[in-house]
Design a protein around this motif. Structure first.
Motif, PDB file in Angstrom:
ATOM      1  N   ASP A  80      -9.784   7.387 -12.865  1.00  0.00           N
ATOM      2  CA  ASP A  80      -8.721   8.119 -13.547  1.00  0.00           C
ATOM      3  C   ASP A  80      -7.353   7.774 -12.962  1.00  0.00           C
ATOM      4  O   ASP A  80      -6.394   7.542 -13.698  1.00  0.00           O
ATOM      5  CB  ASP A  80      -8.984   9.620 -13.423  1.00  0.00           C
ATOM      6  N   LEU A  81      -7.283   7.723 -11.644  1.00  0.00           N
ATOM      7  CA  LEU A  81      -6.007   7.400 -10.989  1.00  0.00           C
ATOM      8  C   LEU A  81      -5.595   5.954 -11.244  1.00  0.00           C
ATOM      9  O   LEU A  81      -4.400   5.670 -11.439  1.00  0.00           O
ATOM     10  CB  LEU A  81      -6.121   7.648  -9.481  1.00  0.00           C
ATOM     11  N   ILE A  82      -6.561   5.058 -11.271  1.00  0.00           N
ATOM     12  CA  ILE A  82      -6.241   3.654 -11.570  1.00  0.00           C
ATOM     13  C   ILE A  82      -5.709   3.522 -12.990  1.00  0.00           C
ATOM     14  O   ILE A  82      -4.731   2.807 -13.247  1.00  0.00           O
ATOM     15  CB  ILE A  82      -7.493   2.771 -11.381  1.00  0.00           C
ATOM     16  N   GLY A  83      -6.324   4.234 -13.920  1.00  0.00           N
ATOM     17  CA  GLY A  83      -5.879   4.177 -15.304  1.00  0.00           C
ATOM     18  C   GLY A  83      -4.506   4.796 -15.521  1.00  0.00           C
ATOM     19  O   GLY A  83      -3.732   4.319 -16.354  1.00  0.00           O
ATOM     20  N   LEU A  84      -4.191   5.856 -14.778  1.00  0.00           N
ATOM     21  CA  LEU A  84      -2.919   6.550 -14.959  1.00  0.00           C
ATOM     22  C   LEU A  84      -1.759   5.886 -14.230  1.00  0.00           C
ATOM     23  O   LEU A  84      -0.653   5.775 -14.763  1.00  0.00           O
ATOM     24  CB  LEU A  84      -3.055   8.005 -14.480  1.00  0.00           C
ATOM     25  N   TYR A  85      -2.019   5.464 -12.984  1.00  0.00           N
ATOM     26  CA  TYR A  85      -0.924   5.006 -12.128  1.00  0.00           C
ATOM     27  C   TYR A  85      -1.023   3.542 -11.706  1.00  0.00           C
ATOM     28  O   TYR A  85      -0.114   3.038 -11.041  1.00  0.00           O
ATOM     29  CB  TYR A  85      -0.856   5.874 -10.855  1.00  0.00           C
ATOM     30  N   TYR A  86      -2.098   2.884 -12.066  1.00  0.00           N
ATOM     31  CA  TYR A  86      -2.312   1.475 -11.700  1.00  0.00           C
ATOM     32  C   TYR A  86      -2.276   1.254 -10.188  1.00  0.00           C
ATOM     33  O   TYR A  86      -1.887   0.192  -9.716  1.00  0.00           O
ATOM     34  CB  TYR A  86      -1.276   0.579 -12.392  1.00  0.00           C
ATOM     35  N   LYS A  87      -2.695   2.261  -9.457  1.00  0.00           N
ATOM     36  CA  LYS A  87      -2.762   2.152  -7.990  1.00  0.00           C
ATOM     37  C   LYS A  87      -4.190   1.754  -7.602  1.00  0.00           C
ATOM     38  O   LYS A  87      -4.945   2.534  -7.031  1.00  0.00           O
ATOM     39  CB  LYS A  87      -2.365   3.473  -7.339  1.00  0.00           C
ATOM     40  N   THR A  88      -4.545   0.534  -7.922  1.00  0.00           N
ATOM     41  CA  THR A  88      -5.926   0.096  -7.745  1.00  0.00           C
ATOM     42  C   THR A  88      -6.336   0.052  -6.279  1.00  0.00           C
ATOM     43  O   THR A  88      -7.380   0.598  -5.892  1.00  0.00           O
ATOM     44  CB  THR A  88      -6.133  -1.291  -8.373  1.00  0.00           C
ATOM     45  N   ASP A  89      -5.527  -0.602  -5.444  1.00  0.00           N
ATOM     46  CA  ASP A  89      -5.884  -0.755  -4.033  1.00  0.00           C
ATOM     47  C   ASP A  89      -5.996   0.603  -3.341  1.00  0.00           C
ATOM     48  O   ASP A  89      -6.953   0.869  -2.607  1.00  0.00           O
ATOM     49  CB  ASP A  89      -4.849  -1.621  -3.304  1.00  0.00           C
TER      50      ASP A  89
ATOM     51  N   MET B 277       0.852  -1.202   0.000  1.00  0.00           N
ATOM     52  CA  MET B 277       0.000   0.000   0.000  1.00  0.00           C
ATOM     53  C   MET B 277       0.886   1.249   0.000  1.00  0.00           C
ATOM     54  O   MET B 277       1.695   1.437   0.910  1.00  0.00           O
ATOM     55  CB  MET B 277      -0.899  -0.012   1.226  1.00  0.00           C
ATOM     56  N   ASP B 278       0.756   2.060  -1.018  1.00  0.00           N
ATOM     57  CA  ASP B 278       1.588   3.251  -1.185  1.00  0.00           C
ATOM     58  C   ASP B 278       0.912   4.441  -0.492  1.00  0.00           C
ATOM     59  O   ASP B 278       0.094   5.153  -1.089  1.00  0.00           O
ATOM     60  CB  ASP B 278       1.784   3.538  -2.672  1.00  0.00           C
ATOM     61  N   PHE B 279       1.281   4.672   0.761  1.00  0.00           N
ATOM     62  CA  PHE B 279       0.655   5.744   1.534  1.00  0.00           C
ATOM     63  C   PHE B 279       1.100   7.134   1.055  1.00  0.00           C
ATOM     64  O   PHE B 279       0.357   8.103   1.195  1.00  0.00           O
ATOM     65  CB  PHE B 279       0.958   5.573   3.021  1.00  0.00           C
ATOM     66  N   ASP B 280       2.314   7.222   0.505  1.00  0.00           N
ATOM     67  CA  ASP B 280       2.763   8.507  -0.048  1.00  0.00           C
ATOM     68  C   ASP B 280       1.879   8.922  -1.219  1.00  0.00           C
ATOM     69  O   ASP B 280       1.486  10.095  -1.335  1.00  0.00           O
ATOM     70  CB  ASP B 280       4.221   8.397  -0.513  1.00  0.00           C
ATOM     71  N   PHE B 281       1.564   7.980  -2.073  1.00  0.00           N
ATOM     72  CA  PHE B 281       0.671   8.260  -3.208  1.00  0.00           C
ATOM     73  C   PHE B 281      -0.712   8.680  -2.703  1.00  0.00           C
ATOM     74  O   PHE B 281      -1.294   9.644  -3.206  1.00  0.00           O
ATOM     75  CB  PHE B 281       0.554   7.013  -4.090  1.00  0.00           C
ATOM     76  N   MET B 282      -1.209   7.970  -1.720  1.00  0.00           N
ATOM     77  CA  MET B 282      -2.531   8.273  -1.181  1.00  0.00           C
ATOM     78  C   MET B 282      -2.570   9.688  -0.607  1.00  0.00           C
ATOM     79  O   MET B 282      -3.541  10.427  -0.806  1.00  0.00           O
ATOM     80  CB  MET B 282      -2.912   7.247  -0.108  1.00  0.00           C
ATOM     81  N   TRP B 283      -1.519  10.060   0.097  1.00  0.00           N
ATOM     82  CA  TRP B 283      -1.472  11.405   0.684  1.00  0.00           C
ATOM     83  C   TRP B 283      -1.441  12.476  -0.393  1.00  0.00           C
ATOM     84  O   TRP B 283      -2.047  13.541  -0.256  1.00  0.00           O
ATOM     85  CB  TRP B 283      -0.257  11.517   1.585  1.00  0.00           C
ATOM     86  N   GLN B 284      -0.743  12.189  -1.501  1.00  0.00           N
ATOM     87  CA  GLN B 284      -0.637  13.160  -2.591  1.00  0.00           C
ATOM     88  C   GLN B 284      -1.975  13.394  -3.297  1.00  0.00           C
ATOM     89  O   GLN B 284      -2.256  14.509  -3.761  1.00  0.00           O
ATOM     90  CB  GLN B 284       0.402  12.685  -3.612  1.00  0.00           C
ATOM     91  N   VAL B 285      -2.796  12.357  -3.395  1.00  0.00           N
ATOM     92  CA  VAL B 285      -4.039  12.479  -4.165  1.00  0.00           C
ATOM     93  C   VAL B 285      -5.250  12.785  -3.286  1.00  0.00           C
ATOM     94  O   VAL B 285      -6.359  12.956  -3.816  1.00  0.00           O
ATOM     95  CB  VAL B 285      -4.307  11.193  -4.984  1.00  0.00           C
ATOM     96  N   VAL B 286      -5.058  12.874  -1.990  1.00  0.00           N
ATOM     97  CA  VAL B 286      -6.187  13.207  -1.100  1.00  0.00           C
ATOM     98  C   VAL B 286      -6.892  14.497  -1.511  1.00  0.00           C
ATOM     99  O   VAL B 286      -8.129  14.565  -1.503  1.00  0.00           O
ATOM    100  CB  VAL B 286      -5.715  13.268   0.368  1.00  0.00           C
TER     101      VAL B 286
END
Length: 220
Positions: free
Chosen positions: A175-184, A1-10
């Motif tokens: 959109d985020l899943i399509g761009l970064y494949y961060k599905t979870d 789980m990429d928490f840095d990514f999650m924080w950036q897209v909040v």
């Protein structure tokens, strides 16, 4: 789980939540008015309007919201009526929600005892006064659970608005899943977003039901 990514897209999810909330609020407010009007027409058995309301309710409840907004957004322009994505979303949500609100309010109105209505009329109250002071107060308390359930249902139904390119919660997640494949990560934030929107409604619904459902019997 990429928490840095999650924080950036909040922040993106925050903006999407605000859009979702605005669309839902507009649709719910208009659906409330449409539902109340249709419920009164059917309860009072108003000629013509009663039949129109019945047809509308059956058609609305038996067609998906996605098809309704597709019709508004893609088919209406071919008939000379151009609607924006926001307008199509609000009208579609109103059209669907109004039918559910109408059934909730109608059942609440019909739940008021006929003996109370007859007693009020025998005391000299006009029919309009009976509706305003006898029927509606009791119907409101009975309809609270159903109304709150409809509100939650309508908020969740806003997830289809992404199909007409509105940047709501579902659109941002896809959109985020399509761009970064961060599905979870994207789906977790999507779930949290809807949870944050719906939890207050659920808590308010429980409080209102406890306060109003049995108010006519003197229970707080």
């Amino acid at each position: 789980m990429d928490f840095d990514f999650m924080w950036q897209v909040v922040p993106m999810y925050g903006e999407a939540m605000l859009l979702t909330l605005r669309l839902a609020f507009a649709g719910i407010a208009l659906a409330f008015l449409a539902g109340l009007f249709c419920a009164v027409c059917r309860y009072e058995k108003i000629p013509v309007l009663r039949q129109i309301a019945s047809v509308y309710i059956e058609f609305s409840r038996n067609t998906p919201l996605l098809i309704q907004i597709f019709f508004l957004y893609f088919a209406f322009p071919r008939m000379g009526v151009k609607l924006s994505a926001v307008q199509s979303a609000v009208i579609g949500l109103t059209f669907l929600g109004g039918s559910y609100m109408a059934e909730t309010f109608r059942s609440a109105l019909e739940g008021v005892s006929k003996s109370q209505i007859e007693s009020a009329l025998s005391l000299g109250l006009k029919k309009s006064q009976v509706m305003l002071f006898v029927v509606l107060p009791q119907a409101v308390s009975v309809s609270v659970p159903g109304f709150c359930a409809n509100v939650m249902f309508m908020i969740k139904e806003t997830s289809v608005f992404s199909a007409i390119a509105l940047a709501d919660l579902m659109y941002v997640a896809k959109d985020l899943i399509g761009l970064y494949y961060k599905t979870d990560e994207s789906l977790l934030l999507l779930s949290l977003g809807y949870f944050i929107l719906l939890l207050p409604v659920s808590l308010i619904a429980g409080f209102a039901e406890r306060r109003l459902r049995y108010a006519q019997f003197g229970n707080g």
